[in-house]
Design a protein around this motif. Structure first.
Motif, PDB file in Angstrom:
ATOM      1  N   SER A 151      47.348  28.778  45.993  1.00 47.41           N
ATOM      2  CA  SER A 151      46.286  29.481  45.055  1.00 47.41           C
ATOM      3  C   SER A 151      45.808  28.614  43.692  1.00 47.41           C
ATOM      4  CB  SER A 151      47.270  30.738  44.377  1.00 47.41           C
ATOM      5  OG  SER A 151      48.347  30.408  43.726  1.00 47.41           O
ATOM      6  N   PHE A 152      46.614  27.424  43.560  1.00 50.83           N
ATOM      7  CA  PHE A 152      46.286  26.774  42.435  1.00 50.83           C
ATOM      8  C   PHE A 152      45.295  25.482  43.218  1.00 50.83           C
ATOM      9  CE2 PHE A 152      50.305  28.036  40.813  1.00 50.83           C
ATOM     10  CZ  PHE A 152      49.942  28.373  39.406  1.00 50.83           C
ATOM     11  N   LYS A 153      45.409  25.418  44.624  1.00 52.00           N
ATOM     12  CA  LYS A 153      44.517  24.149  45.145  1.00 52.00           C
ATOM     13  C   LYS A 153      43.313  24.992  46.074  1.00 52.00           C
ATOM     14  CE  LYS A 153      47.231  20.892  43.497  1.00 52.00           C
ATOM     15  NZ  LYS A 153      46.928  19.459  43.207  1.00 52.00           N
ATOM     16  N   GLY A 156      42.472  28.342  45.323  1.00 56.76           N
ATOM     17  CA  GLY A 156      42.080  28.240  44.048  1.00 56.76           C
ATOM     18  C   GLY A 156      40.534  27.950  44.035  1.00 56.76           C
ATOM     19  N   GLU A 160      36.946  30.262  43.044  1.00 58.72           N
ATOM     20  CA  GLU A 160      35.798  29.902  42.046  1.00 58.72           C
ATOM     21  C   GLU A 160      34.800  29.771  42.772  1.00 58.72           C
ATOM     22  OE1 GLU A 160      36.554  27.612  38.468  1.00 58.72           O
ATOM     23  OE2 GLU A 160      38.724  28.988  38.158  1.00 58.72           O
ATOM     24  N   ASN A 181      39.799  21.023  44.558  1.00 61.33           N
ATOM     25  CA  ASN A 181      40.813  22.051  45.095  1.00 61.33           C
ATOM     26  C   ASN A 181      40.228  22.374  46.397  1.00 61.33           C
ATOM     27  OD1 ASN A 181      42.716  22.290  42.946  1.00 61.33           O
ATOM     28  ND2 ASN A 181      40.845  22.565  41.883  1.00 61.33           N
TER      29      ASN A 181
ATOM     30  N   ARG B  31      44.835  29.282  36.168  1.00 60.32           N
ATOM     31  CA  ARG B  31      43.566  29.128  36.991  1.00 60.32           C
ATOM     32  C   ARG B  31      43.551  29.068  38.368  1.00 60.32           C
ATOM     33  NH1 ARG B  31      38.737  24.771  35.274  1.00 60.32           N
ATOM     34  NH2 ARG B  31      37.044  25.886  36.764  1.00 60.32           N
ATOM     35  N   PRO B  32      42.803  29.901  38.969  1.00 59.28           N
ATOM     36  CA  PRO B  32      41.769  30.720  38.909  1.00 59.28           C
ATOM     37  C   PRO B  32      42.773  32.353  38.327  1.00 59.28           C
ATOM     38  CG  PRO B  32      41.449  30.148  40.854  1.00 59.28           C
ATOM     39  CD  PRO B  32      42.840  29.579  40.684  1.00 59.28           C
ATOM     40  N   SER B  33      42.635  32.753  37.305  1.00 61.84           N
ATOM     41  CA  SER B  33      43.477  33.721  36.986  1.00 61.84           C
ATOM     42  C   SER B  33      43.294  35.015  37.860  1.00 61.84           C
ATOM     43  CB  SER B  33      43.234  34.284  35.534  1.00 61.84           C
ATOM     44  OG  SER B  33      42.024  34.774  35.254  1.00 61.84           O
ATOM     45  N   HIS B  36      45.683  35.289  40.649  1.00 66.31           N
ATOM     46  CA  HIS B  36      47.234  35.182  40.145  1.00 66.31           C
ATOM     47  C   HIS B  36      46.999  36.752  39.958  1.00 66.31           C
ATOM     48  CE1 HIS B  36      46.667  30.685  40.178  1.00 66.31           C
ATOM     49  NE2 HIS B  36      47.554  31.162  41.120  1.00 66.31           N
ATOM     50  N   ALA B 118      47.307  33.704  50.101  1.00 65.30           N
ATOM     51  CA  ALA B 118      48.196  32.983  48.914  1.00 65.30           C
ATOM     52  C   ALA B 118      49.458  33.369  48.779  1.00 65.30           C
ATOM     53  CB  ALA B 118      47.496  33.144  47.369  1.00 65.30           C
TER      54      ALA B 118
END
Lengths: 298, 298
Positions: A151-153, A156, A160, A181, B31-33, B36, B118
């Motif tokens: 989820s961060f990469k 993510g 976005e 990402n 990020r991206p909130s 999460h 995720a």
């Protein structure tokens, strides 16, 4: 390496990857056969196999006695799941990929959703299973691929991208976040996983592997933007789609084609420099591969 | 263990799991909130935390110096992803789960799809990351959870469930396949993962752990069928929905409530027997937990 030699080495690696996919994916008649057919359909519908070939190229930089092919199948499975889910109606709603029906068109939405889930699960499970006799390598491979896909990469970046298209407020900063990402993270994993197979606990080497991966990944994305902008134009560099008619912000839209070419070349050169630092050698298949990728736009 | 004691121990474990979920999931402002937030929303919307509590109960059977809580969060993440994706319009199209809006109702379909992806990625990555200093344990945990969640087991069960509803030709054999894979496989992983944390390379112990898990999982599913059939009836055992009005084949539809109760008790007893063989002791929290689950229908 001469051009002919490179092409032969590239083709050999690509064939090794194809054979490994055929060998290691669950057989299509395994129960329930429909899900295994869907997994194989999307894995075999084509693609350049760039991530597994980068992994093999990275693997050759340091000595290792482990078989890299399971790792190749794992990273291609992770990549393929992301394409299947991106194509779904709730996302890009694409009917075709590489000229063939997307997974949910060939099967249906439920089966495409589950086939994506299954390939994602398979990708990380298969690393732990294949390298269980070298558990430190196994754990590190799962960490690299799982982080890159998380989820961060990768996810993510996809989030976005979806949100950026939705609200229309794309900025260069967001574009970089998405490219770093959504694209570069998995390509970085291809390089670090190649190094992990040498059981490298050398932090400096691993850091260089990340540097190579990041720069190769960013170069790849910029080159992709350039090819997208020029693919329907006979003479490259003439049609610059500065209007971003499709609502997508790209490097080409932001900087124009010439400047984008320079940016891509800069990323490629940085990757090649890091390659040399890692191996102490001027030549490697990976270096030639980076140049080959760069030359797609020259 | 007295009933009051058991309830206290159960509640303590449940709270430990809640705290670990709060602690280990990516923060909602990372990020991206939005992704999460979606992951946390579905993880915290409730649920009995049965799989992580079973894992803790299994963990207590053999001595280990490792913290079991990351494994608890991992298995609950795997379970939660499967619920998010099952609820999607392409699957069950459910608006509510546990009285709250499902993930795609609270957010939207794209975000629910990605939040599920995720959580799945997180579940396997987090095992490798958390137990990296005990890499053999880490690799074995990824193997257990990845196998349980994969196309032969959890996803495979889901596939046959979807296909069974679609073609309407459900058989007892198919019902068993679905229960064994869609439900019992992940519960089996809860038990084996508890044992893996003791770095058990003893094949006999691991075999017993699988036996416990299989029987607990099957008992759980039969009990669930019974509760489903009786939940809207004040006096249990009166309304036997033999007509399978909703198109679902269940143990209750096949065998009736009384026989289903016997089947559940038989699975529970087999699990308890295997428990005793594994530990050499008559008493354990796991035994009490199995009896507690069984007693929900008595």
């Amino acid at each position: 390496m001469k051009k002919e030699e490179f092409k032969k080495a590239f083709e050999e690696k690509r064939q090794m990857v194809e054979d490994a996919i055929e060998k290691y994916l669950p057989p299509s008649d395994a129960r329930p056969s429909l899900i295994h057919q869907a997994m194989r359909y999307s894995m075999k519908v084509g693609g350049k196999r760039l991530r597994p070939i980068l992994l093999l190229a990275s693997y050759e930089l340091l000595p290792s006695s482990l078989d890299p092919l399971p790792a190749c199948v794992a990273i291609e499975s992770m990549h393929t799941y992301s394409l299947i889910h991106d194509d779904l109606p709730a996302m890009d709603n694409s009917d075709l990929r590489r000229g063939k029906p997307t997974c949910h068109k060939q099967f249906d939405e439920a089966m495409a959703l589950l086939a994506g889930d299954a390939l994602l699960t398979f990708s990380l499970w298969f690393l732990a299973e294949s390298y269980k006799d070298s558990p430190k390598v196994a754990a590190n491979l799962v960490r690299d691929l799982g982080e890159a896909g998380g989820s961060f990469k990768m996810i993510g970046g996809q989030v976005e991208d979806v949100l950026g298209e939705r609200d229309g407020k794309m900025t260069p900063e967001k574009l970089n976040f998405i490219h770093e990402n959504k694209t570069a993270a998995l390509i970085t994993a291809a390089i670090t996983m190649g190094i992990r197979l040498a059981d490298s606990s050398d932090d400096e080497k691993f850091k260089l592997a990340r540097e190579i991966g990041y720069n190769v990944g960013m170069a790849f994305q910029v080159i992709d933007d350039i090819l997208d902008a020029t693919s329907d134009t006979e003479t490259m560099g003439k049609t610059v789609r500065l209007d971003a008619a499709d609502g997508k912000l790209t490097y080409v839209n932001l900087y124009g084609i010439e400047k984008s070419r320079e940016i891509a070349a800069d990323f490629s050169n940085k990757a090649i420099e890091a390659c040399k630092k890692l191996t102490g050698k001027d030549e490697s298949f990976l270096k030639d591969l980076i140049l080959y990728m760069q030359n797609r736009i020259n």
